[in-house]
Design an enzyme around this catalytic site. Structure first.
Site, PDB file in Angstrom:
ATOM      1  N   HIS A  77       1.104 -26.078 -47.234  1.00 58.40           N
ATOM      2  CA  HIS A  77       1.008 -27.683 -48.550  1.00 58.40           C
ATOM      3  C   HIS A  77      -0.455 -28.065 -48.765  1.00 58.40           C
ATOM      4  O   HIS A  77      -0.669 -29.145 -48.567  1.00 58.40           O
ATOM      5  CB  HIS A  77       0.636 -29.007 -46.389  1.00 58.40           C
ATOM      6  CG  HIS A  77       2.709 -28.608 -46.172  1.00 58.40           C
ATOM      7  ND1 HIS A  77       2.727 -29.048 -45.145  1.00 58.40           N
ATOM      8  CD2 HIS A  77       3.623 -28.422 -47.074  1.00 58.40           C
ATOM      9  CE1 HIS A  77       4.143 -28.954 -45.278  1.00 58.40           C
ATOM     10  NE2 HIS A  77       4.805 -29.122 -46.249  1.00 58.40           N
ATOM     11  N   CYS A 100     -14.417 -32.710 -67.386  1.00 56.44           N
ATOM     12  CA  CYS A 100     -13.469 -33.013 -68.771  1.00 56.44           C
ATOM     13  C   CYS A 100     -13.357 -34.562 -67.856  1.00 56.44           C
ATOM     14  O   CYS A 100     -12.203 -34.738 -69.162  1.00 56.44           O
ATOM     15  CB  CYS A 100     -11.981 -31.666 -68.591  1.00 56.44           C
ATOM     16  SG  CYS A 100     -11.378 -31.948 -67.381  1.00 56.44           S
TER      17      CYS A 100
HETATM   18  P1  NAD Z   1       4.041 -33.794 -36.639  1.00 58.16           P
HETATM   19  O1  NAD Z   1       2.981 -34.920 -36.667  1.00 58.16           O
HETATM   20  O2  NAD Z   1       4.892 -33.730 -37.513  1.00 58.16           O
HETATM   21  O3  NAD Z   1       4.628 -32.874 -35.446  1.00 58.16           O
HETATM   22  C1  NAD Z   1       3.153 -32.388 -34.767  1.00 58.16           C
HETATM   23  C2  NAD Z   1       4.189 -31.669 -33.638  1.00 58.16           C
HETATM   24  O4  NAD Z   1       3.509 -31.516 -32.857  1.00 58.16           O
HETATM   25  C3  NAD Z   1       5.028 -32.937 -32.509  1.00 58.16           C
HETATM   26  O5  NAD Z   1       6.527 -32.114 -32.162  1.00 58.16           O
HETATM   27  C4  NAD Z   1       4.594 -33.033 -31.137  1.00 58.16           C
HETATM   28  O6  NAD Z   1       5.035 -32.739 -29.892  1.00 58.16           O
HETATM   29  C5  NAD Z   1       3.163 -31.532 -31.581  1.00 58.16           C
HETATM   30  N1  NAD Z   1       1.987 -31.770 -30.242  1.00 58.16           N
HETATM   31  C6  NAD Z   1       1.683 -32.645 -31.066  1.00 58.16           C
HETATM   32  N2  NAD Z   1       0.177 -32.079 -29.792  1.00 58.16           N
HETATM   33  C7  NAD Z   1       0.391 -30.870 -29.100  1.00 58.16           C
HETATM   34  C8  NAD Z   1      -0.416 -30.068 -28.332  1.00 58.16           C
HETATM   35  N3  NAD Z   1      -1.325 -30.478 -27.982  1.00 58.16           N
HETATM   36  N4  NAD Z   1       0.516 -28.971 -28.171  1.00 58.16           N
HETATM   37  C9  NAD Z   1       1.948 -28.867 -28.517  1.00 58.16           C
HETATM   38  N5  NAD Z   1       2.731 -28.933 -29.056  1.00 58.16           N
HETATM   39  C10 NAD Z   1       1.809 -30.093 -29.809  1.00 58.16           C
HETATM   40  O7  NAD Z   1       3.299 -32.732 -37.748  1.00 58.16           O
HETATM   41  P2  NAD Z   1       3.854 -31.153 -37.994  1.00 58.16           P
HETATM   42  O8  NAD Z   1       5.568 -30.277 -37.967  1.00 58.16           O
HETATM   43  O9  NAD Z   1       2.720 -30.166 -38.339  1.00 58.16           O
HETATM   44  O10 NAD Z   1       4.916 -32.045 -39.789  1.00 58.16           O
HETATM   45  C11 NAD Z   1       3.615 -33.238 -40.526  1.00 58.16           C
HETATM   46  C12 NAD Z   1       2.668 -32.844 -41.744  1.00 58.16           C
HETATM   47  O11 NAD Z   1       1.650 -33.158 -41.135  1.00 58.16           O
HETATM   48  C13 NAD Z   1       2.936 -31.488 -42.166  1.00 58.16           C
HETATM   49  O12 NAD Z   1       3.365 -31.245 -43.907  1.00 58.16           O
HETATM   50  C14 NAD Z   1       1.424 -31.184 -42.751  1.00 58.16           C
HETATM   51  O13 NAD Z   1       0.196 -30.742 -43.529  1.00 58.16           O
HETATM   52  C15 NAD Z   1       0.544 -33.154 -42.315  1.00 58.16           C
HETATM   53  N6  NAD Z   1      -0.648 -32.820 -41.267  1.00 58.16           N
HETATM   54  C16 NAD Z   1      -1.750 -31.520 -40.832  1.00 58.16           C
HETATM   55  C17 NAD Z   1      -2.891 -32.003 -40.308  1.00 58.16           C
HETATM   56  C18 NAD Z   1      -3.772 -30.649 -39.952  1.00 58.16           C
HETATM   57  O14 NAD Z   1      -3.977 -29.825 -41.124  1.00 58.16           O
HETATM   58  N7  NAD Z   1      -4.133 -30.654 -38.613  1.00 58.16           N
HETATM   59  C19 NAD Z   1      -2.512 -32.691 -39.077  1.00 58.16           C
HETATM   60  C20 NAD Z   1      -1.619 -34.210 -39.240  1.00 58.16           C
HETATM   61  C21 NAD Z   1      -0.895 -33.690 -40.408  1.00 58.16           C
END
Ligand code: NAD
Length: 253
Positions: free
Chosen positions: A123, A159
């Site tokens: 991403h 640009c």
């Molecule tokens: P998501 O938000 O859909 O899911 C996160 C998952 O992590 C949830 O199911 C939650 O239960 C679990 N979770 C949260 N804290 C946790 C912990 N401490 N330990 C274990 N599990 C934990 O995120 P996703 O699946 O990455 O998809 C969403 C999109 O969010 C992605 O496209 C990503 O690019 C983007 N995103 C990235 C960041 C980052 O770079 N840190 C932050 C927010 C969103």
């Protein structure tokens, strides 16, 4: 039967082609909110607004994006890798890890010591900005400073084109090279370890399916259920930091 953490440690200890997939949940313990947990980013902002199409076509949307970034970017820039990122880097040092496929844009795997060439950012990254016209690439910090200084819709100084963070927005095409590489790694994995992903965002959510279909054992470390839980060999329902630290320690002994 062994407790789940010991079964997972055994799989990892025997693995020669371990592939890790991480999502926003691996970075919540570093202080970066995820999208879908209560209090996550989408409980505060409307995701419908932040599409690629809106960004490229509408200056008002770009201004509100950069305005939001003044709140969100400092959190991301100040975040430090946590025990889970460190554990993933340790698996690489042991020579077991083929690749880390990450949906995250925060750069924390590299900062924890994972080699940049093994980290596949499907991403994109929030740490760089690209010009949508000439492709020029700039450090995010430089552009963020310009926004803070009053440029509400910063333009390319080469640009005049539109500048956009090098992340993949909703409605934007996935990077071809990284996506293809991610699927190749999933197909070659003997163990596929998911850490902190809801597994609902495609095509990332399809990677564990492809890995299992190609013969890998699936291990999922996540706080909440995912659509892939039923095909997992081991489910570890816990926090990424302590679970991964324990897993790495147990799999070394
Ligand atoms: P998501 O938000 O859909 O899911 C996160 C998952 O992590 C949830 O199911 C939650 O239960 C679990 N979770 C949260 N804290 C946790 C912990 N401490 N330990 C274990 N599990 C934990 O995120 P996703 O699946 O990455 O998809 C969403 C999109 O969010 C992605 O496209 C990503 O690019 C983007 N995103 C990235 C960041 C980052 O770079 N840190 C932050 C927010 C969103």
């Amino acid at each position: 039967m062994l407790p789940p953490i010991e079964r997972a440690a055994e799989l990892i200890a025997r693995s020669k082609d371990l592939v890790v997939l991480t999502g926003a949940g691996i970075s919540t313990e570093s202080g970066i909110p995820d999208f879908r947990s209560p209090g996550g980013i989408w409980s505060k902002y409307d995701p419908e607004q932040f599409t690629y199409q809106n960004f490229v076509s509408n200056p008002a949307h770009r201004r509100s994006y950069w305005q939001m970034s003044l709140e969100i970017h400092p959190v991301l820039a100040a975040a430090q890798p946590n025990a889970a990122h460190v554990a993933v880097a340790e698996l690489e040092r042991r020579g077991q890890l083929r690749a880390v496929i990450t949906q995250n844009i925060d750069g924390l795997h590299q900062r924890a010591g994972s080699s940049p060439e093994r980290v596949i950012e499907i991403h994109g990254t929030a740490l760089a900005v690209v010009c949508l016209s000439c492709g020029d690439r700039l450090p995010r910090e430089d552009v963020q400073a310009r926004v803070l200084g009053g440029e509400t819709d910063p333009r390319c100084r080469e640009c005049g084109g539109t500048l956009k963070p090098a992340t993949v927005s909703f409605g934007q095409a996935m990077p071809e090279r990284e996506t293809a590489l991610a699927f190749e790694h999933a197909e070659r994995a003997d163990v596929f370890l998911v850490i902190g992903s809801s597994l609902v965002v495609h095509p990332a959510a399809y990677l564990p399916v492809r890995a299992v279909e190609s013969g890998a054992k699936l291990v999922i470390v996540n706080l909440q259920p995912t659509p892939c839980d039923e095909m997992a060999s081991v489910l570890l329902r816990g926090k990424a930091g302590e679970t991964m630290a324990a897993l790495v320690e147990l799999s070394a002994s």
